[in-house]
Design a protein around this motif. Structure first.
Motif, PDB file in Angstrom:
ATOM      1  N   GLU A  76     -11.226  -3.848  -3.127  1.00  0.00           N
ATOM      2  CA  GLU A  76     -11.094  -1.768  -2.902  1.00  0.00           C
ATOM      3  C   GLU A  76     -11.100  -1.699  -1.811  1.00  0.00           C
ATOM      4  OE1 GLU A  76     -13.883   1.967  -3.130  1.00  0.00           O
ATOM      5  OE2 GLU A  76     -13.579   1.150  -4.756  1.00  0.00           O
ATOM      6  N   LYS A  77     -10.046  -1.014  -1.041  1.00  0.00           N
ATOM      7  CA  LYS A  77      -8.812  -1.326   0.180  1.00  0.00           C
ATOM      8  C   LYS A  77      -9.447  -2.570   1.237  1.00  0.00           C
ATOM      9  CE  LYS A  77     -10.155   4.074  -0.079  1.00  0.00           C
ATOM     10  NZ  LYS A  77     -10.107   4.889   0.343  1.00  0.00           N
ATOM     11  N   HIS A 132      -5.165  -0.499  -3.665  1.00  0.00           N
ATOM     12  CA  HIS A 132      -5.518  -0.687  -2.833  1.00  0.00           C
ATOM     13  C   HIS A 132      -7.263  -0.580  -4.052  1.00  0.00           C
ATOM     14  CE1 HIS A 132      -4.106  -3.662  -0.525  1.00  0.00           C
ATOM     15  NE2 HIS A 132      -3.150  -2.042  -0.254  1.00  0.00           N
ATOM     16  N   ILE A 133      -6.824   0.250  -4.841  1.00  0.00           N
ATOM     17  CA  ILE A 133      -8.353   0.820  -6.152  1.00  0.00           C
ATOM     18  C   ILE A 133      -8.627   0.413  -7.393  1.00  0.00           C
ATOM     19  CG2 ILE A 133      -9.239   2.345  -6.601  1.00  0.00           C
ATOM     20  CD1 ILE A 133      -8.085   4.335  -4.001  1.00  0.00           C
ATOM     21  N   ALA A 139       0.877  -1.066   0.137  1.00  0.00           N
ATOM     22  CA  ALA A 139       0.199  -0.178   0.021  1.00  0.00           C
ATOM     23  C   ALA A 139       0.863   1.476   0.192  1.00  0.00           C
ATOM     24  CB  ALA A 139      -0.715  -0.365   1.063  1.00  0.00           C
TER      25      ALA A 139
END
Length: 274
Positions: free
Chosen positions: A112-113, A192-193, A26
């Protein structure tokens, strides 16, 4: 759109083209502080960073997923009820110099995330030459850098899939008025997107060898992790799969050029498998 002759030479220097599985992290790349206010440059971002977040619950974004493997990932898109297309090099074990076993991979939709809509194991994958040899083999050339993945759970039945149609180079050279090209994937620096370059330039097509389908040259913002991500044409509310991003060619003191495998490279094999 003009494809400069120099591009042929760049494609010949294949050692300059890099293709990676992005490490799952991340942490964004840090800005070089050695020069004050130096802009952050990420390989594959061609000029201004045009990537934007997209709605992973809407089509065609909900058909695009992340292919995870032991801390690394690529991008893929559903092209059938149980089929995903991605870059072949995502399955190449660089350290062991052989093809990886499919059981170590998972395909995740709606990610996502840290949250996701659905995920499944990989049953098998097929290359241009057929099922991979678990012993031996070699990383494919650019035009053959694609793999058809068979999922354990047919996620395409629930979330939909995009049917590849015959590739038409004329659509790149002279697209219909209002039609645009875009790319969407999970990038290394935004892991993460799901993001998309919603309006990017396709420079044209280039043959890479006798009997080979052409590769597509593009300026979509795609970096590590985006390998296998779809290049789409949007015409009104209709989306067509043009190809998948597989590599970036670095040009000294100039913008990078993206390389995509055209849909015709894998469309016929998909039809046979289905």
């Amino acid at each position: 759109m003009i494809v400069y002759r120099r591009i042929v030479k760049w494609l010949g220097r294949i050692l300059l083209a890099t293709v990676f599985l992005a490490p799952l992290t991340a942490t964004a790349m840090a800005t070089d502080k050695s020069i004050e206010k130096k802009p952050l440059h990420i390989r594959g971002i061609k000029g201004h960073d045009d990537r934007v977040r997209v709605d992973i619950t809407a089509a065609p974004w909900k058909m695009i997923g992340r292919l995870n493997n032991n801390g690394s990932f690529c991008t893929g898109i559903l092209v059938g009820p149980s089929e995903v297309v991605t870059a072949a090099h995502c399955f190449w074990d660089k350290q062991r110099q052989k093809w990886a076993v499919p059981s170590g991979f998972h395909f995740v939709l709606g990610y996502e995330k840290g949250l996701y809509e659905a995920q499944t194991e990989i049953v098998s994958y097929s290359l241009v030459s057929g099922p991979p040899l678990m012993r031996g083999g070699k990383k494919p050339p650019l035009a053959d850098d694609w793999a058809l993945v068979t999922l354990k759970v047919p996620l395409g039945q629930t979330y939909g899939y995009i049917r590849p149609v015959p590739f038409d180079a004329a659509r790149i050279k002279q697209p219909r008025p209002g039609a645009t090209f875009l790319q969407a994937g999970y990038s290394k620096d935004i892991p993460h997107i799901l993001t998309s370059d919603m309006d990017c330039d396709l420079l044209g097509v280039q043959k890479t060898g006798v009997g080979k389908e052409p590769v597509i040259l593009h300026r979509c913002d795609a970096t590590n992790g985006d390998s296998g991500s779809p290049i789409l044409m949007r015409d009104g509310h209709r989306y067509s799969l043009i190809g998948i991003h597989v590599a970036t060619v670095t040009r000294p003191e100039e913008q990078d050029i993206g390389i995509a495998v055209s849909v015709d490279n894998f469309r016929r094999k998909l039809a046979v498998n289905q």
